[in-house]
Structures are given as structure tokens and as C-alpha cells.
Write a protein that holds these residues in place. Sequence first.
Motif, PDB file in Angstrom:
ATOM      1  N   PRO A 169     -17.744  -3.473 -15.772  1.00  0.00           N
ATOM      2  CA  PRO A 169     -18.025  -3.663 -17.220  1.00  0.00           C
ATOM      3  C   PRO A 169     -16.401  -3.471 -18.390  1.00  0.00           C
ATOM      4  CG  PRO A 169     -18.386  -1.416 -16.257  1.00  0.00           C
ATOM      5  CD  PRO A 169     -18.235  -2.208 -15.682  1.00  0.00           C
ATOM      6  N   PRO A 170     -17.098  -3.857 -19.146  1.00  0.00           N
ATOM      7  CA  PRO A 170     -15.890  -3.741 -20.119  1.00  0.00           C
ATOM      8  C   PRO A 170     -14.935  -2.527 -19.902  1.00  0.00           C
ATOM      9  CG  PRO A 170     -17.919  -5.210 -21.374  1.00  0.00           C
ATOM     10  CD  PRO A 170     -18.035  -4.418 -20.041  1.00  0.00           C
ATOM     11  N   ILE A 171     -13.927  -3.094 -20.341  1.00  0.00           N
ATOM     12  CA  ILE A 171     -13.139  -1.891 -21.060  1.00  0.00           C
ATOM     13  C   ILE A 171     -13.131  -1.367 -21.743  1.00  0.00           C
ATOM     14  CG2 ILE A 171     -10.701  -1.179 -20.925  1.00  0.00           C
ATOM     15  CD1 ILE A 171     -10.484  -2.235 -18.080  1.00  0.00           C
ATOM     16  N   THR A 172     -13.460   0.101 -22.460  1.00  0.00           N
ATOM     17  CA  THR A 172     -13.804   0.542 -23.697  1.00  0.00           C
ATOM     18  C   THR A 172     -12.807   1.106 -24.528  1.00  0.00           C
ATOM     19  OG1 THR A 172     -14.831   2.856 -23.123  1.00  0.00           O
ATOM     20  CG2 THR A 172     -16.498   0.219 -23.188  1.00  0.00           C
ATOM     21  N   ARG A 173     -12.292   1.463 -25.094  1.00  0.00           N
ATOM     22  CA  ARG A 173     -11.423   2.148 -26.110  1.00  0.00           C
ATOM     23  C   ARG A 173     -11.013   4.221 -24.730  1.00  0.00           C
ATOM     24  NH1 ARG A 173      -8.247   1.455 -30.476  1.00  0.00           N
ATOM     25  NH2 ARG A 173      -8.730  -0.598 -30.604  1.00  0.00           N
ATOM     26  N   LEU A 174     -13.293   4.203 -25.061  1.00  0.00           N
ATOM     27  CA  LEU A 174     -13.426   5.682 -24.700  1.00  0.00           C
ATOM     28  C   LEU A 174     -12.696   5.641 -23.673  1.00  0.00           C
ATOM     29  CD1 LEU A 174     -14.636   8.247 -25.227  1.00  0.00           C
ATOM     30  CD2 LEU A 174     -17.022   7.140 -24.060  1.00  0.00           C
ATOM     31  N   GLN A 175     -12.671   4.775 -22.735  1.00  0.00           N
ATOM     32  CA  GLN A 175     -12.369   4.587 -21.330  1.00  0.00           C
ATOM     33  C   GLN A 175     -11.002   4.681 -21.088  1.00  0.00           C
ATOM     34  OE1 GLN A 175     -13.345   1.354 -19.217  1.00  0.00           O
ATOM     35  NE2 GLN A 175     -13.279   1.937 -17.481  1.00  0.00           N
TER      36      GLN A 175
END
Lengths: 153, 144
Positions: B20-26
Motif C-alpha cells: 500500500p502507499p507509504i504514509t506519513r504515519l508509517q
Amino acid sequence: MMVERWHRLVGKRSEAVENLVEKGAVRKFAEAIGDANPLYLDEEVAKRSRYGRLLAPPTFPRTFDYGRIENLGSPDIGLLHGEHRIRYERPLFVGEEIRCYTRVTDYREKQGRGGLLVFLITERVGEDTEGRRIFTMEDVAILTPEIRGVVER
Amino acid sequence: MSAAGPAWSVGEKIEGRRLPPITRLQLIKYAGASGDYNPIHLVDEDAKRAGLPGVIAHGMLTAAMLASPFSPYLEHGYIREMRVRFSKPVYVGDELHIGGRVSGAEVLQTGNLYTFEVRAERGEETVASGTVGFLVYRAENDRG
């Protein structure tokens, strides 16, 4: 130009630091990398496995304290990660006490489009309490002129 | 307890993974879990000061993704060696595909060592690549 500041670090080593492979830290790390392998998380499953205990993910050694190298500055200020290598002598287990240290092994420079690029190569080692090696990491950090501008200031 | 370990043939492709797309939260979670609070992964202004268009993913998070296809085989062996070259920055929103193929198989005293060429791609572009050496233990009764 203050690149000498970096070149002079080659050969410098930190004092070894004791680290514990903590169950909670492994759980948090496994969650952050999105790998819910029961051998990292579930004590019952781990007990029935060939290992008989929980393991740490292969990239977990990033989390340990390897001690400070004098004049390296804060290694977390804007270094770009160029390359990573890790070599294990055996898997790493949860609950282990390990001794960690780091060494600057090499320095290289290259003329890039935006100026001089500095490459610092460091080695990070984890040993058991008897001094037997568990893993060796080698990392290449890239310092761009912009980053050096921030760190050398 | 378990069946025989995995066996691969040279040239064989591993089952790829579309992430899945890389998120800031990740990235925030990874910073907390790893202790790597380098601001170029967390604060856009600091990333820009370092000459980047915005925050980038931790290289070691991408390395963890490259190691992930081998996690299901942990009962039968482990990653003995991994080498990764981070060739392009990974940004928030990037959708990575992890893939690889077997490039070598070697019989050692401790088991069978398989070498894999692995890569993380964003569309047609390789963002990280390297090798993984996975050691499959010799026999199931030869424990731990």
C-alpha cells in the motif's frame, strides 16, 4: 571546505554498549514494518517452533545503541542512507543481552552535479556477552553539500 | 513438528508483493520503533533544507520491505545476509512493488543457502535493490 572533519573520523571506534533485545521493542518494530510474524510476537507459537523462543526481525539491529563516536556529531541529522549490509552468524533472539559498538571504516568523496559528495562507511557489530559475534552491519551514509552545510555550521 | 523446508531453483521468481502507499504515519511509527528521528523523514522543511522535495522514507524501512517476502519461511531458516543499495528516495504516497528471483543455491554444512536478487520498484523505476542470502536448515530434526 570542511570535509577533513569527516575524513579524520576513519578508524574511530565507540565504547561497547550493553543492549537488551526487548520483547516490547520487537513488537513495536514488527508492527511498524508491517510484519506480524508470530515468531516475533507470539510466545506460545515461538515455544513450539524449532527456536523455542521469540526472534527479532532481520532489520531490528538498527534500533540498538552502538555508542558514540567522538566528533561524528548527531548521526541523525540529515544523513542519506546509501547502502546497507548485514551478516548474521546466527538469528537474534528476544531477551538476549548483547554488546554493540560501531567504527568508521572508510571515507570516500565524489564530485556530484551539486558539489562534493562525501561518503562515510561505518560498521556496527553486535556480540553476545561472551564476545561471540552475532551480526555485522555495514552502512554507507551520504553527506550532500546541503546536509554538510547544516551539520558543519 | 513442521513439514520440510522450502526449496527453490535458480532463476525462479519469488512471489512479489504490492505494498500500500507509504504514509506519513508509517514513517512516524517507524521513527518511534527504530529510534531514527532524522528529520528528513519527518519534517518537510528539514527535508527541503537537505535538498529534497519533501520527507523521504527511512532506507531501513525499505530494507525491511525487501526482507518481508522471506518472513513466512522463518520456521525453516533465516536471512543470513542482506545487502541493499538505496538508489532513489522513496516519498510519501509511493506504491512499491517488492520482487526478486533466485540467483544462487549452495549446499553448506548447516543447510542450503539460497541467494536472491531483490528489488523495490515504483512503477518502472528501481528505488532499492540488493541480495538476500536465506539459509534453510539442513533437517527438521537438527533443531535450532
